[in-house]
Design a protein around this motif. Structure first.
Motif, PDB file in Angstrom:
ATOM      1  N   GLN A 137       0.824  -1.196   0.000  1.00  0.00           N
ATOM      2  CA  GLN A 137       0.000   0.000   0.000  1.00  0.00           C
ATOM      3  C   GLN A 137       0.862   1.251   0.000  1.00  0.00           C
ATOM      4  O   GLN A 137       1.971   1.253   0.514  1.00  0.00           O
ATOM      5  N   LEU A 138       0.324   2.275  -0.586  1.00  0.00           N
ATOM      6  CA  LEU A 138       1.013   3.542  -0.626  1.00  0.00           C
ATOM      7  C   LEU A 138       0.718   4.324   0.642  1.00  0.00           C
ATOM      8  O   LEU A 138      -0.370   4.250   1.190  1.00  0.00           O
ATOM      9  N   GLN A 139       1.695   5.096   1.086  1.00  0.00           N
ATOM     10  CA  GLN A 139       1.487   5.883   2.295  1.00  0.00           C
ATOM     11  C   GLN A 139       1.123   7.311   1.925  1.00  0.00           C
ATOM     12  O   GLN A 139       1.889   8.009   1.257  1.00  0.00           O
ATOM     13  N   LEU A 140      -0.048   7.718   2.397  1.00  0.00           N
ATOM     14  CA  LEU A 140      -0.532   9.073   2.177  1.00  0.00           C
ATOM     15  C   LEU A 140      -0.632   9.782   3.515  1.00  0.00           C
ATOM     16  O   LEU A 140      -1.008   9.168   4.521  1.00  0.00           O
ATOM     17  N   VAL A 141      -0.337  11.067   3.509  1.00  0.00           N
ATOM     18  CA  VAL A 141      -0.375  11.845   4.739  1.00  0.00           C
ATOM     19  C   VAL A 141      -1.176  13.114   4.500  1.00  0.00           C
ATOM     20  O   VAL A 141      -0.800  13.931   3.638  1.00  0.00           O
ATOM     21  N   GLU A 142      -2.265  13.276   5.265  1.00  0.00           N
ATOM     22  CA  GLU A 142      -3.064  14.496   5.187  1.00  0.00           C
ATOM     23  C   GLU A 142      -2.604  15.486   6.251  1.00  0.00           C
ATOM     24  O   GLU A 142      -2.132  15.096   7.322  1.00  0.00           O
ATOM     25  N   SER A 143      -2.795  16.744   5.946  1.00  0.00           N
ATOM     26  CA  SER A 143      -2.510  17.798   6.911  1.00  0.00           C
ATOM     27  C   SER A 143      -3.409  18.988   6.606  1.00  0.00           C
ATOM     28  O   SER A 143      -4.024  19.059   5.532  1.00  0.00           O
ATOM     29  N   GLY A 144      -3.477  19.908   7.570  1.00  0.00           N
ATOM     30  CA  GLY A 144      -4.193  21.151   7.334  1.00  0.00           C
ATOM     31  C   GLY A 144      -5.534  21.272   8.013  1.00  0.00           C
ATOM     32  O   GLY A 144      -6.177  22.321   7.924  1.00  0.00           O
ATOM     33  N   GLY A 145      -5.971  20.216   8.682  1.00  0.00           N
ATOM     34  CA  GLY A 145      -7.246  20.308   9.371  1.00  0.00           C
ATOM     35  C   GLY A 145      -7.164  21.194  10.601  1.00  0.00           C
ATOM     36  O   GLY A 145      -6.086  21.646  10.997  1.00  0.00           O
ATOM     37  N   GLY A 146      -8.330  21.433  11.197  1.00  0.00           N
ATOM     38  CA  GLY A 146      -8.362  22.251  12.405  1.00  0.00           C
ATOM     39  C   GLY A 146      -9.752  22.754  12.692  1.00  0.00           C
ATOM     40  O   GLY A 146     -10.736  22.315  12.087  1.00  0.00           O
ATOM     41  N   LEU A 147      -9.812  23.688  13.614  1.00  0.00           N
ATOM     42  CA  LEU A 147     -11.067  24.325  14.006  1.00  0.00           C
ATOM     43  C   LEU A 147     -11.204  25.655  13.263  1.00  0.00           C
ATOM     44  O   LEU A 147     -10.271  26.471  13.271  1.00  0.00           O
ATOM     45  N   VAL A 148     -12.352  25.844  12.644  1.00  0.00           N
ATOM     46  CA  VAL A 148     -12.589  27.071  11.887  1.00  0.00           C
ATOM     47  C   VAL A 148     -14.019  27.530  12.133  1.00  0.00           C
ATOM     48  O   VAL A 148     -14.921  26.706  12.352  1.00  0.00           O
TER      49      VAL A 148
END
Length: 123
Positions: free
Chosen positions: A1-12
């Motif tokens: 499997q390929l490794q994907l990394v999400e970022s940028g979430g938060g409270l808005v």
């Protein structure tokens, strides 16, 4: 499997914007279609958008059109989900996923997933 990394979430706050990023770890995203999905508490994971390997974008829900957009940055090896005019119903965990070339809105068509990033829209 390929490794994907999400970022940028938060409270808005409602009406605000966020930019999520999906990065490929150790491989190039270029040959892959990248789908964005989200899952709200107690609900099934749903398709948000997808960008093909050639850059064709689909936004799957009418309520998201005009507010969400997707783009690829080959130099950075990332795919971004830009979200604006956010509303509380946009709250959930956002995932990116990869499959070869073509998009799909079906969760089971994607074998490689990131860990997800939390987006909370609240005042």
């Amino acid at each position: 499997q390929l490794q994907l990394v999400e970022s940028g979430g938060g409270l808005v706050q409602p009406g605000g914007s966020l930019r999520l990023s999906c990065a490929g770890s150790g491989f190039s995203l270029n040959p892959y279609a990248i789908g964005w999905f989200r899952q709200a508490p107690g609900k099934e994971r749903e398709a948000v958008s997808c960008i093909t390997s050639s850059g064709s974008v689909t936004i799957y829900r009418d309520s998201l059109k005009g507010r969400f957009s997707v783009s690829r940055d080959g130099a950075k090896n990332t795919v971004a989900l830009q979200m604006s005019s956010l509303a509380p119903e946009d709250t959930g965990v956002y995932y990116c996923a990869a499959r070869m070339v073509l998009c799909s809105r079906r969760v089971n068509d994607f074998r490689s997933w990131g860990q997800g990033t939390q987006v909370t829209v609240s005042s």
